[in-house]
Write an enzyme that holds these catalytic residues in place. Structure first.
Site, mmCIF file in Angstrom:
data_model
loop_
_atom_site.group_PDB
_atom_site.id
_atom_site.type_symbol
_atom_site.label_atom_id
_atom_site.label_comp_id
_atom_site.label_asym_id
_atom_site.label_seq_id
_atom_site.Cartn_x
_atom_site.Cartn_y
_atom_site.Cartn_z
ATOM 1 N N LYS A 11 -33.583 -18.541 34.919
ATOM 2 C CA LYS A 11 -33.845 -19.354 33.724
ATOM 3 C C LYS A 11 -35.299 -19.250 33.285
ATOM 4 O O LYS A 11 -35.595 -19.034 32.119
ATOM 5 C CB LYS A 11 -33.532 -20.839 33.991
ATOM 6 N N ARG A 86 -29.791 -31.552 33.551
ATOM 7 C CA ARG A 86 -29.196 -31.109 34.808
ATOM 8 C C ARG A 86 -28.065 -32.022 35.254
ATOM 9 O O ARG A 86 -27.465 -31.777 36.294
ATOM 10 C CB ARG A 86 -30.277 -31.136 35.875
ATOM 11 N N ARG A 125 -38.318 -15.097 46.892
ATOM 12 C CA ARG A 125 -39.239 -15.359 45.777
ATOM 13 C C ARG A 125 -40.608 -15.818 46.286
ATOM 14 O O ARG A 125 -40.709 -16.620 47.194
ATOM 15 C CB ARG A 125 -38.611 -16.454 44.904
ATOM 16 N N ARG A 158 -42.341 -21.439 47.332
ATOM 17 C CA ARG A 158 -42.095 -22.844 46.983
ATOM 18 C C ARG A 158 -41.500 -23.581 48.174
ATOM 19 O O ARG A 158 -40.649 -23.046 48.880
ATOM 20 C CB ARG A 158 -41.118 -22.917 45.811
ATOM 21 N N ARG A 169 -29.546 -27.126 46.976
ATOM 22 C CA ARG A 169 -29.729 -27.062 45.518
ATOM 23 C C ARG A 169 -28.500 -26.448 44.838
ATOM 24 O O ARG A 169 -28.097 -26.895 43.763
ATOM 25 C CB ARG A 169 -30.998 -26.255 45.185
HETATM 26 P P1 ADP Z 1 -34.494 -24.163 40.133
HETATM 27 O O1 ADP Z 1 -33.775 -24.096 38.820
HETATM 28 O O2 ADP Z 1 -34.782 -22.826 40.717
HETATM 29 O O3 ADP Z 1 -33.830 -25.096 41.112
HETATM 30 P P2 ADP Z 1 -36.654 -25.780 38.966
HETATM 31 O O4 ADP Z 1 -38.080 -25.379 38.992
HETATM 32 O O5 ADP Z 1 -35.962 -25.864 37.647
HETATM 33 O O6 ADP Z 1 -35.937 -24.752 39.930
HETATM 34 O O7 ADP Z 1 -36.484 -27.206 39.672
HETATM 35 C C1 ADP Z 1 -37.020 -27.482 40.936
HETATM 36 C C2 ADP Z 1 -36.668 -28.911 41.388
HETATM 37 O O8 ADP Z 1 -37.226 -29.868 40.463
HETATM 38 C C3 ADP Z 1 -35.185 -29.250 41.429
HETATM 39 O O9 ADP Z 1 -34.566 -28.832 42.619
HETATM 40 C C4 ADP Z 1 -35.237 -30.786 41.303
HETATM 41 O O10 ADP Z 1 -35.628 -31.398 42.507
HETATM 42 C C5 ADP Z 1 -36.354 -31.003 40.316
HETATM 43 N N1 ADP Z 1 -35.853 -31.051 38.922
HETATM 44 C C6 ADP Z 1 -36.165 -30.184 37.921
HETATM 45 N N2 ADP Z 1 -35.536 -30.515 36.777
HETATM 46 C C7 ADP Z 1 -34.801 -31.624 37.058
HETATM 47 C C8 ADP Z 1 -33.908 -32.441 36.298
HETATM 48 N N3 ADP Z 1 -33.651 -32.183 35.003
HETATM 49 N N4 ADP Z 1 -33.321 -33.495 36.916
HETATM 50 C C9 ADP Z 1 -33.548 -33.775 38.194
HETATM 51 N N5 ADP Z 1 -34.381 -33.042 38.980
HETATM 52 C C10 ADP Z 1 -34.992 -31.981 38.424
#
Ligand code: ADP
Length: 213
Positions: A11, A86, A125, A158, A169
């Site tokens: 993404k 999400r 990554r 990370r 996740r």
């Molecule tokens: P990825 O899509 O690879 O899991 P992101 O950088 O988008 O990575 O998100 C990392 C973390 O940030 C998620 O696992 C969650 O803990 C938190 N997070 C990000 N966006 C949201 C959201 N919209 N709602 C709840 N938690 C979120």
């Protein structure tokens, strides 16, 4: 435009490129949360344990962040959302916010990638903590192992990119996030993109289903 997909689907990579090309802000809740955690802001302190364990941050916290972000003037001409919504309550809150701002969603890009590939992509990554350039231990190696090509900074992984946390996740994605797909399908907005290939191929597949810039 909204970019949806499992962790590791790409993404961020795609959203950054589309945003650059179209001159739109790239709004990634994961990036906003990691920055808040790094700075130790009140939101960062609240979000930390959820992000670092691979869980989801409570809806009201991320919805608040998005409302704040959309109050900035650079969002009036459009935006690319990455990692939000999400959950269905987040999608509903976004609908209400956009109705208030009189801004429609033009497209929801759904990045589709097999799960085995996701795990491999994420656990390998790495990124540069100074400039943000992404790397992968197999697919996108830096010239010198473990350091950034651009500025020589040692690369980092990370906190939530370890195998156990990635599995959690992915589970969250299946159990909570996947439900936003039918939500947007009912509105006729979903555009499916094959995200199993290299970044360029994914970009071309996305460009083919989007309105021209
Ligand atoms: P990825 O899509 O690879 O899991 P992101 O950088 O988008 O990575 O998100 C990392 C973390 O940030 C998620 O696992 C969650 O803990 C938190 N997070 C990000 N966006 C949201 C959201 N919209 N709602 C709840 N938690 C979120």
């Amino acid at each position: 435009m909204i970019v949806v997909g499992a962790p590791g689907a790409g993404k961020g990579t795609l959203a950054k490129r589309l945003a650059g090309e179209r001159g739109l802000p790239h709004i990634a809740t994961g990036d906003i949360l990691r920055e808040a955690i790094r700075q130790g802001t009140p939101v960062g302190l609240q979000a930390r344990r959820f992000v670092e364990s691979g869980g989801l941050v409570p809806d009201e916290v991320v919805i608040g962040l998005i409302e704040e972000r959309f109050s900035r003037p650079d969002t009036v001409r459009g935006w690319i959302l990455d990692g939000f919504p999400r959950t269905v309550p987040q999608a509903e809150a976004l609908d209400r916010l956009l109705a208030r701002l009189n801004q429609p969603v033009d497209a929801v890009l759904l990045l589709e990638c097999p799960e085995e590939a996701l795990l491999e992509r994420i656990t390998g990554r790495r990124s540069c903590p100074a400039c943000g350039t992404p790397y992968h231990v197999k697919n996108q190696k830096p010239r010198r192992e473990g350091v950034c090509d651009r500025d020589g900074t040692p690369l980092v992984q990370r906190e939530d990119d370890t195998e156990a946390k990635v599995r959690l996740r992915l589970e969250k994605y299946r159990r909570e996030t996947a439900a936003v797909i039918p939500f947007y399908e009912r509105k006729g907005l979903v555009r499916r993109v094959d995200a199993a290939g290299a970044p360029d191929a994914v970009y071309r597949a996305a460009a083919a289903v989007l309105p021209p810039p």
